[in-house]
Design an enzyme around this catalytic site. Sequence first.
Site, PDB file in Angstrom:
ATOM      1  N   TYR A   1       0.813  -1.215   0.000  1.00  0.00           N
ATOM      2  CA  TYR A   1       0.000   0.000   0.000  1.00  0.00           C
ATOM      3  C   TYR A   1       0.851   1.272   0.000  1.00  0.00           C
ATOM      4  CZ  TYR A   1      -4.450  -2.479   0.584  1.00  0.00           C
ATOM      5  OH  TYR A   1      -5.571  -3.254   0.397  1.00  0.00           O
TER       6      TYR A   1
ATOM      7  N   PHE B   1      -5.832   7.308   6.300  1.00  0.00           N
ATOM      8  CA  PHE B   1      -6.264   5.945   6.651  1.00  0.00           C
ATOM      9  C   PHE B   1      -5.127   4.927   6.619  1.00  0.00           C
ATOM     10  CE2 PHE B   1      -7.162   6.549   2.079  1.00  0.00           C
ATOM     11  CZ  PHE B   1      -6.476   5.464   1.512  1.00  0.00           C
TER      12      PHE B   1
ATOM     13  N   ARG C   1     -11.304  -6.025 -11.190  1.00  0.00           N
ATOM     14  CA  ARG C   1     -11.722  -4.762 -10.550  1.00  0.00           C
ATOM     15  C   ARG C   1     -13.253  -4.639 -10.599  1.00  0.00           C
ATOM     16  NH1 ARG C   1      -8.233  -1.705  -7.412  1.00  0.00           N
ATOM     17  NH2 ARG C   1      -9.472   0.142  -7.948  1.00  0.00           N
TER      18      ARG C   1
ATOM     19  N   THR D   1     -14.352   1.002  -4.751  1.00  0.00           N
ATOM     20  CA  THR D   1     -13.611   1.076  -3.481  1.00  0.00           C
ATOM     21  C   THR D   1     -14.529   1.535  -2.350  1.00  0.00           C
ATOM     22  OG1 THR D   1     -11.647   1.692  -4.718  1.00  0.00           O
ATOM     23  CG2 THR D   1     -11.612   2.141  -2.350  1.00  0.00           C
TER      24      THR D   1
ATOM     25  N   ARG E   1     -18.025  -6.325  -3.306  1.00  0.00           N
ATOM     26  CA  ARG E   1     -18.211  -5.263  -2.307  1.00  0.00           C
ATOM     27  C   ARG E   1     -19.677  -4.832  -2.221  1.00  0.00           C
ATOM     28  NH1 ARG E   1     -12.676  -2.023  -4.092  1.00  0.00           N
ATOM     29  NH2 ARG E   1     -11.223  -3.165  -2.737  1.00  0.00           N
TER      30      ARG E   1
ATOM     31  N   GLU F   1       2.795  -6.291  -7.437  1.00  0.00           N
ATOM     32  CA  GLU F   1       2.131  -6.996  -6.326  1.00  0.00           C
ATOM     33  C   GLU F   1       2.339  -8.507  -6.407  1.00  0.00           C
ATOM     34  OE1 GLU F   1      -1.909  -5.468  -6.421  1.00  0.00           O
ATOM     35  OE2 GLU F   1      -1.203  -3.437  -5.978  1.00  0.00           O
TER      36      GLU F   1
HETATM   37  N1  UDP Z   1      -9.329   2.686   2.243  1.00  0.00           N
HETATM   38  C1  UDP Z   1      -9.868   3.121   3.430  1.00  0.00           C
HETATM   39  N2  UDP Z   1     -10.424   4.369   3.466  1.00  0.00           N
HETATM   40  C2  UDP Z   1     -10.475   5.176   2.378  1.00  0.00           C
HETATM   41  C3  UDP Z   1      -9.919   4.719   1.175  1.00  0.00           C
HETATM   42  C4  UDP Z   1      -9.357   3.464   1.135  1.00  0.00           C
HETATM   43  O1  UDP Z   1      -9.842   2.412   4.425  1.00  0.00           O
HETATM   44  O2  UDP Z   1     -11.003   6.288   2.470  1.00  0.00           O
HETATM   45  C5  UDP Z   1      -8.742   1.345   2.205  1.00  0.00           C
HETATM   46  C6  UDP Z   1      -9.661   0.310   1.587  1.00  0.00           C
HETATM   47  O3  UDP Z   1      -9.455  -0.924   2.282  1.00  0.00           O
HETATM   48  C7  UDP Z   1      -9.157   0.224   0.167  1.00  0.00           C
HETATM   49  C8  UDP Z   1      -7.648   0.401   0.390  1.00  0.00           C
HETATM   50  O4  UDP Z   1      -7.567   1.379   1.403  1.00  0.00           O
HETATM   51  O5  UDP Z   1      -9.492  -1.015  -0.431  1.00  0.00           O
HETATM   52  C9  UDP Z   1      -6.856   0.852  -0.802  1.00  0.00           C
HETATM   53  O6  UDP Z   1      -7.466   1.986  -1.358  1.00  0.00           O
HETATM   54  P1  UDP Z   1      -7.604   2.132  -2.936  1.00  0.00           P
HETATM   55  O7  UDP Z   1      -8.055   3.527  -3.218  1.00  0.00           O
HETATM   56  O8  UDP Z   1      -6.332   1.682  -3.596  1.00  0.00           O
HETATM   57  O9  UDP Z   1      -8.810   1.147  -3.286  1.00  0.00           O
HETATM   58  P2  UDP Z   1      -8.883  -0.283  -4.001  1.00  0.00           P
HETATM   59  O10 UDP Z   1      -7.775  -0.336  -5.023  1.00  0.00           O
HETATM   60  O11 UDP Z   1      -8.766  -1.325  -2.937  1.00  0.00           O
HETATM   61  O12 UDP Z   1     -10.250  -0.303  -4.645  1.00  0.00           O
HETATM   62 MG    MG Z   2      -5.800   0.204  -4.919  1.00  0.00          MG
END
Ligand code: UDP
Ligand code: MG
Length: 153
Positions: free
Chosen positions: A53, A61, A89, A95, A106, A130
């Site tokens: 990450y 966060f 995705r 997300t 989700r 990754e």
């Molecule tokens: N996350 C969170 N709060 C936020 C945004 C993201 O807890 O406001 C966490 C969530 O678990 C997310 C991860 O951080 O899946 C990675 O964020 P990203 O924007 O990369 O989303 P993803 O690729 O998982 O859709």
């Molecule tokens: Mg991501």
Amino acid sequence: MIKAVEQTYIMVKPDGVQRGLIGEIINRIEQRGLKIVALRMNVIDRGVAMKHYAEHREKPFFSDLISFITSGPSVSLVVEGVNAIKIMRTINGATNSSDAAPGTIRGDFAIDTGRNVVHASDSIESAQKEIALHFSDHELTDYARIDETWVYE
Ligand code: UDP
Ligand code: MG
């Protein structure tokens, strides 16, 4: 026709494991026609989580995210198929859980963005990074399924 076979990194996060969703998530991947080429359960190491990450290290966060993702066992997979990165995705959904459409993982199983059950790489570059971060070469299998002509034309 030339089709781009991609590999992508997927994680059933610790909340997905605790909620008994491993099978449900793997089923959705398999029934779509995607191929699982690597699979492991482990507790993600803190250093590995921080690399995974890294793009979010300045975000508010970040520390909660690292604590959560390392809080218990998760399941890591490498999934292969034509356009696998985009398809995964879409299978996972948005997300922000409140934007995630019904029918996505989700959208069906998450309410809070911080407990959104699954991860999928977002680009070819992230997928390569990754996969290399979470798996060694010898863990990636190379096999043919019985007849891919029922999945691809
Ligand atoms: N996350 C969170 N709060 C936020 C945004 C993201 O807890 O406001 C966490 C969530 O678990 C997310 C991860 O951080 O899946 C990675 O964020 P990203 O924007 O990369 O989303 P993803 O690729 O998982 O859709
Ligand atoms: Mg991501």
